[in-house]
Scaffold this motif. Sequence first.
Motif, PDB file in Angstrom:
ATOM      1  N   ASP A 287       3.262  -7.296   7.929  1.00 49.22           N
ATOM      2  CA  ASP A 287       2.164  -7.566   6.978  1.00 49.22           C
ATOM      3  C   ASP A 287       2.597  -8.518   5.878  1.00 49.22           C
ATOM      4  O   ASP A 287       1.865  -9.437   5.505  1.00 49.22           O
ATOM      5  CB  ASP A 287       1.726  -6.266   6.280  1.00 49.22           C
ATOM      6  N   ILE A 288       3.787  -8.251   5.366  1.00 51.08           N
ATOM      7  CA  ILE A 288       4.299  -9.094   4.278  1.00 51.08           C
ATOM      8  C   ILE A 288       4.477 -10.531   4.776  1.00 51.08           C
ATOM      9  O   ILE A 288       4.073 -11.494   4.116  1.00 51.08           O
ATOM     10  CB  ILE A 288       5.625  -8.512   3.732  1.00 51.08           C
ATOM     11  N   ILE A 289       5.037 -10.681   5.969  1.00 45.97           N
ATOM     12  CA  ILE A 289       5.253 -12.037   6.499  1.00 45.97           C
ATOM     13  C   ILE A 289       3.917 -12.737   6.731  1.00 45.97           C
ATOM     14  O   ILE A 289       3.763 -13.925   6.452  1.00 45.97           O
ATOM     15  CB  ILE A 289       6.131 -11.991   7.768  1.00 45.97           C
ATOM     16  N   ARG A 290       2.939 -11.986   7.206  1.00 43.28           N
ATOM     17  CA  ARG A 290       1.607 -12.598   7.418  1.00 43.28           C
ATOM     18  C   ARG A 290       1.048 -13.130   6.094  1.00 43.28           C
ATOM     19  O   ARG A 290       0.494 -14.214   6.029  1.00 43.28           O
ATOM     20  CB  ARG A 290       0.629 -11.595   8.018  1.00 43.28           C
ATOM     21  N   LYS A 291       1.218 -12.317   5.046  1.00 49.97           N
ATOM     22  CA  LYS A 291       0.747 -12.763   3.730  1.00 49.97           C
ATOM     23  C   LYS A 291       1.479 -14.038   3.305  1.00 49.97           C
ATOM     24  O   LYS A 291       0.870 -14.989   2.842  1.00 49.97           O
ATOM     25  CB  LYS A 291       0.988 -11.668   2.683  1.00 49.97           C
ATOM     26  N   LEU A 292       2.796 -14.028   3.473  1.00 50.08           N
ATOM     27  CA  LEU A 292       3.577 -15.204   3.069  1.00 50.08           C
ATOM     28  C   LEU A 292       3.143 -16.427   3.877  1.00 50.08           C
ATOM     29  O   LEU A 292       3.030 -17.530   3.342  1.00 50.08           O
ATOM     30  CB  LEU A 292       5.078 -14.938   3.268  1.00 50.08           C
ATOM     31  N   GLU A 293       2.882 -16.226   5.151  1.00 52.68           N
ATOM     32  CA  GLU A 293       2.430 -17.342   6.007  1.00 52.68           C
ATOM     33  C   GLU A 293       1.102 -17.904   5.513  1.00 52.68           C
ATOM     34  O   GLU A 293       0.842 -19.096   5.638  1.00 52.68           O
ATOM     35  CB  GLU A 293       2.276 -16.857   7.455  1.00 52.68           C
ATOM     36  N   ASN A 294       0.263 -17.015   4.957  1.00 53.49           N
ATOM     37  CA  ASN A 294      -1.050 -17.467   4.462  1.00 53.49           C
ATOM     38  C   ASN A 294      -0.986 -17.945   3.021  1.00 53.49           C
ATOM     39  O   ASN A 294      -2.025 -18.185   2.405  1.00 53.49           O
ATOM     40  CB  ASN A 294      -2.070 -16.311   4.522  1.00 53.49           C
ATOM     41  N   GLY A 295       0.227 -17.970   2.480  1.00 55.60           N
ATOM     42  CA  GLY A 295       0.376 -18.423   1.097  1.00 55.60           C
ATOM     43  C   GLY A 295      -0.123 -17.408   0.080  1.00 55.60           C
ATOM     44  O   GLY A 295      -0.364 -17.742  -1.076  1.00 55.60           O
ATOM     45  N   GLU A 296      -0.275 -16.152   0.516  1.00 50.21           N
ATOM     46  CA  GLU A 296      -0.735 -15.115  -0.425  1.00 50.21           C
ATOM     47  C   GLU A 296       0.457 -14.538  -1.186  1.00 50.21           C
ATOM     48  O   GLU A 296       1.561 -14.495  -0.657  1.00 50.21           O
ATOM     49  CB  GLU A 296      -1.413 -13.967   0.340  1.00 50.21           C
ATOM     50  N   PRO A 297       0.207 -14.058  -2.412  1.00 48.33           N
ATOM     51  CA  PRO A 297       1.320 -13.466  -3.168  1.00 48.33           C
ATOM     52  C   PRO A 297       1.717 -12.106  -2.588  1.00 48.33           C
ATOM     53  O   PRO A 297       0.866 -11.405  -2.027  1.00 48.33           O
ATOM     54  CB  PRO A 297       0.738 -13.296  -4.575  1.00 48.33           C
ATOM     55  N   VAL A 298       2.981 -11.762  -2.725  1.00 44.19           N
ATOM     56  CA  VAL A 298       3.423 -10.418  -2.312  1.00 44.19           C
ATOM     57  C   VAL A 298       4.136  -9.758  -3.484  1.00 44.19           C
ATOM     58  O   VAL A 298       4.717 -10.441  -4.319  1.00 44.19           O
ATOM     59  CB  VAL A 298       4.371 -10.454  -1.076  1.00 44.19           C
ATOM     60  N   ARG A 299       4.071  -8.429  -3.505  1.00 45.47           N
ATOM     61  CA  ARG A 299       4.764  -7.713  -4.590  1.00 45.47           C
ATOM     62  C   ARG A 299       6.272  -7.785  -4.371  1.00 45.47           C
ATOM     63  O   ARG A 299       6.732  -7.896  -3.244  1.00 45.47           O
ATOM     64  CB  ARG A 299       4.340  -6.233  -4.584  1.00 45.47           C
ATOM     65  N   LYS A 300       7.013  -7.685  -5.460  1.00 42.72           N
ATOM     66  CA  LYS A 300       8.470  -7.746  -5.345  1.00 42.72           C
ATOM     67  C   LYS A 300       9.022  -6.451  -4.735  1.00 42.72           C
ATOM     68  O   LYS A 300      10.040  -6.440  -4.060  1.00 42.72           O
ATOM     69  CB  LYS A 300       9.058  -7.958  -6.749  1.00 42.72           C
ATOM     70  N   GLU A 301       8.350  -5.328  -5.003  1.00 40.26           N
ATOM     71  CA  GLU A 301       8.813  -4.033  -4.484  1.00 40.26           C
ATOM     72  C   GLU A 301       7.686  -3.354  -3.725  1.00 40.26           C
ATOM     73  O   GLU A 301       6.559  -3.281  -4.231  1.00 40.26           O
ATOM     74  CB  GLU A 301       9.215  -3.112  -5.642  1.00 40.26           C
ATOM     75  N   ASN A 302       7.967  -2.863  -2.551  1.00 36.95           N
ATOM     76  CA  ASN A 302       6.948  -2.166  -1.757  1.00 36.95           C
ATOM     77  C   ASN A 302       7.548  -0.846  -1.286  1.00 36.95           C
ATOM     78  O   ASN A 302       8.519  -0.838  -0.527  1.00 36.95           O
ATOM     79  CB  ASN A 302       6.575  -3.000  -0.529  1.00 36.95           C
ATOM     80  N   ILE A 303       6.951   0.251  -1.746  1.00 34.24           N
ATOM     81  CA  ILE A 303       7.516   1.570  -1.424  1.00 34.24           C
ATOM     82  C   ILE A 303       6.665   2.247  -0.357  1.00 34.24           C
ATOM     83  O   ILE A 303       5.434   2.311  -0.489  1.00 34.24           O
ATOM     84  CB  ILE A 303       7.599   2.431  -2.697  1.00 34.24           C
ATOM     85  N   VAL A 304       7.314   2.742   0.685  1.00 31.16           N
ATOM     86  CA  VAL A 304       6.570   3.430   1.741  1.00 31.16           C
ATOM     87  C   VAL A 304       6.291   4.879   1.324  1.00 31.16           C
ATOM     88  O   VAL A 304       7.027   5.452   0.525  1.00 31.16           O
ATOM     89  CB  VAL A 304       7.342   3.405   3.099  1.00 31.16           C
ATOM     90  N   GLU A 305       5.219   5.431   1.880  1.00 27.64           N
ATOM     91  CA  GLU A 305       4.830   6.793   1.487  1.00 27.64           C
ATOM     92  C   GLU A 305       5.683   7.862   2.162  1.00 27.64           C
ATOM     93  O   GLU A 305       6.016   7.735   3.341  1.00 27.64           O
ATOM     94  CB  GLU A 305       3.384   7.015   1.891  1.00 27.64           C
ATOM     95  N   GLU A 306       5.969   8.917   1.428  1.00 26.36           N
ATOM     96  CA  GLU A 306       6.847   9.969   1.964  1.00 26.36           C
ATOM     97  C   GLU A 306       6.488  11.330   1.403  1.00 26.36           C
ATOM     98  O   GLU A 306       5.913  11.411   0.318  1.00 26.36           O
ATOM     99  CB  GLU A 306       8.299   9.636   1.597  1.00 26.36           C
ATOM    100  N   GLN A 307       6.850  12.367   2.156  1.00 23.34           N
ATOM    101  CA  GLN A 307       6.548  13.705   1.637  1.00 23.34           C
ATOM    102  C   GLN A 307       7.706  14.692   1.803  1.00 23.34           C
ATOM    103  O   GLN A 307       8.790  14.313   2.226  1.00 23.34           O
ATOM    104  CB  GLN A 307       5.294  14.236   2.293  1.00 23.34           C
ATOM    105  N   VAL A 308       7.422  15.942   1.468  1.00 24.43           N
ATOM    106  CA  VAL A 308       8.471  16.966   1.489  1.00 24.43           C
ATOM    107  C   VAL A 308       8.073  18.045   2.499  1.00 24.43           C
ATOM    108  O   VAL A 308       6.942  18.535   2.461  1.00 24.43           O
ATOM    109  CB  VAL A 308       8.609  17.607   0.077  1.00 24.43           C
TER     110      VAL A 308
END
Length: 345
Positions: free
Chosen positions: A309-330
Motif C-alpha cells: 500500500d505504501i509503495i502504491r501511494k509513493l508511486e502515485n506521488g501521494e504523501p505517506v506517514r513517517k511511522e505506520n503501526i500495525v494493529e495488535e491485541q492481547v
Amino acid sequence: MKNRWWKRLLSVAVICVCTSGLLAGCGPFGDVTAQPDDLETSSDEEEDLIVVGFSQIGSESVWRTANSASIQKAFSRENGFFLEFNNARQKQENQIKAIRGFISQRVDYIVFSPVTEDGWETVLQEAKDAGIPVILVDRKVVVEDESLYTTWIGSDAEGEGEKAGIWLEGYLEEAEREDESINIVVLQGTPEASVQLGRTIGFESVAANHPNWRILEQKSADFTNAKGEEVMDEFIKKYQDIDVVVSQNDDMTFGALKALEANGITTGVDGDVIVVSFDAVHEALELVQHGIINVDVECNPEQGDYIVDIIRKLENGEPVRKENIVEEQVFTPENVEQYLDTRTY
Ligand code: GYE
C-alpha cells in the motif's frame, strides 16, 4: 517510475556476471531468491514490474518465517512486483552487503528489517544518493537525519511491553497478590534490536510503579528457542523463587517451558510460575488456551500488504506517514478461543 526497462537489463547483467563467475567472489545478494531465468524481460508487463530489494534479518523465529511469507506473498508478480529476497542470517554486515547490492542493481525500492538500531547511516546515505527510497519494516533504526529513510512500518514495541506490564498488574490484583513480593526474570531478544529495547522499556515503565516487583535479571536469549531454554535453565539454577517469566518472543518461551518442565516447575494459570510471552503465533496461542502460557501480547508479522500500500501511494506521488503501526491485541485464556481458527502462522 521511469527507466524500469533499463534497470531490469542492468539487474540481468549484474546477476549474469555473478552467476557466470566472471567476477571472482561476486555475490552481493547472499540468499537472493531471484534466478537468472526469472529476470528475463520477456513482455511489456514484465518491464513494468516494480523491483523491490528486501533484506530480511534471518529466520530465527516462527514470527520471522510468517513475516517473510507475508512479504513474499504481497510482492508477487500478479501484484506488479519483482522481489529480490535476501536472508541476512542475523548479521548486520550481510544486510549492508545486500543493500549495497540492491543499490548497484538500481532497484526501485529497498525494504529491510534492521537487525539492530545503530550503524546504518553510511549505507542509507548511499541509497539516498542513488535516489532509491528506503522503507523500514518491523524494526527501527536510529539515525540523526531521518530523511535517510522514507517510512517505517511495524509494531509499537514499547506499547507491547507496557501491555504486558499492565496485564500483570491486573492479574496480580485479581489474585490478591498485589502486595506480595514478585520476582521476575526476563528473557530478552537480540541485544540492540529496537523491538528488544522497546519491549524492555515498556515493561520496565510499568514495573517502576510497583516497588514490590523485583526484576531479578534480564538476559538476551536472542529470540531463539534453543537459547530460551539455555538462559531459562541458568535462571532456574541461580534463583530459587521465580514468580514471573517475561519472554520477549514465543520461540524463547517454548525453550523456557522446556527448561521449566525439566526442572519440575509448572507454569500458567494453575502453575508455579506466571508466563508472559510476545508474538502470539498459533502454537503459543494453543498453550494460552490450555493455560500453560498466561498471556501473549500480539506482534503482527503480516506486514506485506501494508508495505505494498505504501509503495502504491509513493508511486502515485501521494504523501505517506513517517511511522505506520500495525494493529495488535492481547490474548489470554478468556479470549483466545475465537482467534485460534483464523491464525495461519
Ligand atoms: O518478536 C521475534 C522476532 O522484530 C518483532 O523478531 C520482531 C521480533 C519478533 O524474531 O519473534
